[in-house]
Write a protein that holds these residues in place. Structure first.
Motif, short mmCIF file in Angstrom:
data_model
loop_
_atom_site.label_atom_id
_atom_site.label_comp_id
_atom_site.label_asym_id
_atom_site.label_seq_id
_atom_site.Cartn_x
_atom_site.Cartn_y
_atom_site.Cartn_z
N LEU A 168 9.09 -19.20 10.34
CA LEU A 168 10.24 -19.56 9.51
C LEU A 168 11.33 -18.48 9.53
N PHE A 169 10.91 -17.22 9.65
CA PHE A 169 11.88 -16.14 9.54
C PHE A 169 12.06 -15.36 10.86
N LYS A 170 11.70 -16.02 11.98
CA LYS A 170 11.80 -15.31 13.26
C LYS A 170 13.24 -14.99 13.62
N ASN A 171 14.19 -15.79 13.13
CA ASN A 171 15.60 -15.53 13.40
C ASN A 171 16.33 -14.90 12.22
N LYS A 172 15.58 -14.61 11.16
CA LYS A 172 16.15 -13.96 9.98
C LYS A 172 15.47 -12.61 9.81
N ILE A 173 15.87 -11.69 10.67
CA ILE A 173 15.17 -10.42 10.80
C ILE A 173 15.16 -9.63 9.50
N SER A 174 16.28 -9.60 8.79
CA SER A 174 16.35 -8.80 7.57
C SER A 174 15.38 -9.30 6.51
N ILE A 175 15.29 -10.63 6.36
CA ILE A 175 14.36 -11.21 5.38
C ILE A 175 12.92 -10.94 5.80
N LYS A 176 12.65 -11.15 7.10
CA LYS A 176 11.29 -10.91 7.60
C LYS A 176 10.89 -9.45 7.41
N ASN A 177 11.80 -8.52 7.66
CA ASN A 177 11.49 -7.11 7.49
C ASN A 177 11.18 -6.78 6.03
N LYS A 178 11.90 -7.42 5.10
CA LYS A 178 11.63 -7.20 3.68
C LYS A 178 10.25 -7.72 3.29
N ILE A 179 9.90 -8.90 3.82
CA ILE A 179 8.57 -9.46 3.54
C ILE A 179 7.48 -8.55 4.10
N ASP A 180 7.66 -8.13 5.37
CA ASP A 180 6.68 -7.25 6.00
C ASP A 180 6.54 -5.94 5.24
N SER A 181 7.68 -5.38 4.82
CA SER A 181 7.68 -4.12 4.10
C SER A 181 6.95 -4.23 2.77
N PHE A 182 7.20 -5.35 2.06
CA PHE A 182 6.54 -5.55 0.76
C PHE A 182 5.03 -5.60 0.93
N GLU B 223 -0.83 4.51 1.89
CA GLU B 223 -2.05 4.29 2.66
C GLU B 223 -2.82 5.58 2.86
N LYS B 224 -2.10 6.69 2.90
CA LYS B 224 -2.76 7.98 3.09
C LYS B 224 -3.61 8.36 1.89
N ILE B 225 -3.23 7.86 0.70
CA ILE B 225 -4.01 8.18 -0.50
C ILE B 225 -4.93 7.01 -0.87
N GLU B 226 -5.21 6.15 0.10
CA GLU B 226 -6.06 4.99 -0.17
C GLU B 226 -7.40 5.37 -0.76
N PRO B 227 -8.10 6.40 -0.25
CA PRO B 227 -9.40 6.77 -0.85
C PRO B 227 -9.28 7.10 -2.33
N SER C 250 3.21 -4.61 3.48
CA SER C 250 2.69 -3.38 4.05
C SER C 250 2.43 -2.34 2.96
N LYS C 251 3.38 -2.24 2.03
CA LYS C 251 3.26 -1.26 0.94
C LYS C 251 2.29 -1.73 -0.14
N SER C 252 2.06 -3.03 -0.22
CA SER C 252 1.27 -3.58 -1.34
C SER C 252 -0.18 -3.84 -1.00
N GLN C 253 -0.56 -3.77 0.28
CA GLN C 253 -1.94 -4.09 0.66
C GLN C 253 -2.95 -3.25 -0.10
N VAL C 254 -2.70 -1.94 -0.16
CA VAL C 254 -3.63 -1.04 -0.84
C VAL C 254 -3.68 -1.37 -2.33
N ILE C 255 -2.54 -1.74 -2.90
CA ILE C 255 -2.49 -2.10 -4.32
C ILE C 255 -3.32 -3.35 -4.59
N PHE C 256 -3.16 -4.37 -3.74
CA PHE C 256 -3.93 -5.61 -3.91
C PHE C 256 -5.43 -5.32 -3.80
N LEU C 257 -5.81 -4.50 -2.80
CA LEU C 257 -7.22 -4.15 -2.63
C LEU C 257 -7.73 -3.40 -3.86
#
Length: 315
Positions: free
Chosen positions: A180-194, A5-9, A196-203
């Motif tokens: 759906l994943f409120k009680n499956k923290i590890s899966i939710k964290n993986k989804i969020d992480s993916f 995200e820091k190198i987004e520009p 979060s890291k991919s937003q700039v790529i998609f844009l």
């Protein structure tokens, strides 16, 4: 904030250059609308997954800051932005619309990085994020109708379709995923992480496709597109001065003042871009103006965040 995200520009600029270099590719040109919507949908899904809507109430704990930010972002800024456009972009309607859409949407991501650089109140800036997102989604179409419906440029069905496809659907999907994943923290964290890291790529992929498919439009209107530079710089200067005066008037501490400055200066061009893609089909200059905006905005925000540190002690 993630390194990517820091190198987004840099990524945005590279996407523009690559899009121009690889222009007129048949597959991209023939499917540009579908591809752009797909990548923007994924990007906005990531945005909604990151937004702490459960913490919406936190934005009202410092009511003075929240009220001041909302008044500047959603009352003064739209009127001032329209006024600037009417002076500098009156004869370039599509660029004027793009400029106003950029001005109407407060940032929901990279302003946190600049707030951190300026040693502002990061938790306070984060608390206002859900409020800014909700208000801009609600008010952007309203202001567009108020400002431009008389010029017959707004198709309400296109605007409604755009809001449904690129705002309501990813928002609802983000809620479903969280449930759906409120009680499956590890899966939710993986989804969020993916996401979060991919937003700039998609844009960046969406921007690459825009410039690849619309290179001819850009080359034919280069001088007109860069007209957005003057009103945007004036906007930054006036809001910067206004933030200082208001912060002194209401007795904000330095960290509150720094947070207010970056919250009211940074703009959310990806969201405006997502709405413009479907709201204004075949109005390429609106879309290109929204992409050019961050190339001006991000260096200015970096300079301002460093400048705030210089006035921290005298403030």
């Amino acid at each position: 904030m993630e390194c990517i995200e820091k190198i987004e520009p840099i990524l945005i600029f590279s996407s523009i250059i690559l899009g121009l270099l690889f222009s007129n590719i048949a597959f991209i040109s023939d499917n540009s609308s579908i591809l752009i919507n797909f990548f923007l949908f994924l990007m906005l899904l990531g945005v909604f997954l990151e937004i702490p809507l459960n913490d919406l109430k936190n934005g009202f704990k410092n009511f003075k800051f929240t009220k001041t930010s909302i008044l500047i972002n959603f009352i003064f800024t739209p009127i001032f932005g329209y006024f600037l456009g009417s002076i500098f972009l009156y004869n370039h309607l599509d660029i004027w619309i793009g400029f106003v859409m950029l001005i109407l949407t407060p940032c929901t991501d990279w302003y946190l990085l600049f707030t951190k650089i300026a040693k502002g109140n990061l938790s306070l800036s984060l608390s206002i994020l859900p409020i800014n997102l909700i208000l801009q989604v609600i008010l952007l179409p309203i202001y567009l109708i108020l400002f431009f419906s008389s010029s017959n440029t707004i198709n309400l069905s296109d605007l409604g379709f755009s809001l449904f496809i690129l705002i309501i659907l990813p928002f609802l999907l983000s809620i479903i995923i969280k449930f759906l994943f409120k009680n499956k923290i590890s899966i939710k964290n993986k989804i969020d992480s993916f996401f979060s890291k991919s937003q700039v790529i998609f844009l960046s992929l969406a921007i690459f496709i825009i410039f690849s498919s619309e290179a001819n439009v850009l080359f034919e209107n280069v001088s007109s597109i860069f007209l957005i530079f003057i009103p945007l710089i004036i906007f930054f200067i006036v809001i910067f001065i206004l933030d200082y005066i208001v912060s002194k008037k209401v007795s904000f501490s330095y960290d509150e003042y720094a947070s207010l400055t970056l919250t009211t200066l940074a703009r959310n061009s990806p969201l405006a871009l997502a709405i413009a893609i479907n709201s204004f089909p075949h109005r390429e200059l609106i879309i290109i103006a929204l992409v050019i905006g961050p190339l001006i905005e991000l260096p200015v925000l970096y300079i301002i965040s460093k400048g705030l540190l210089k006035i921290k002690r005298p403030y």
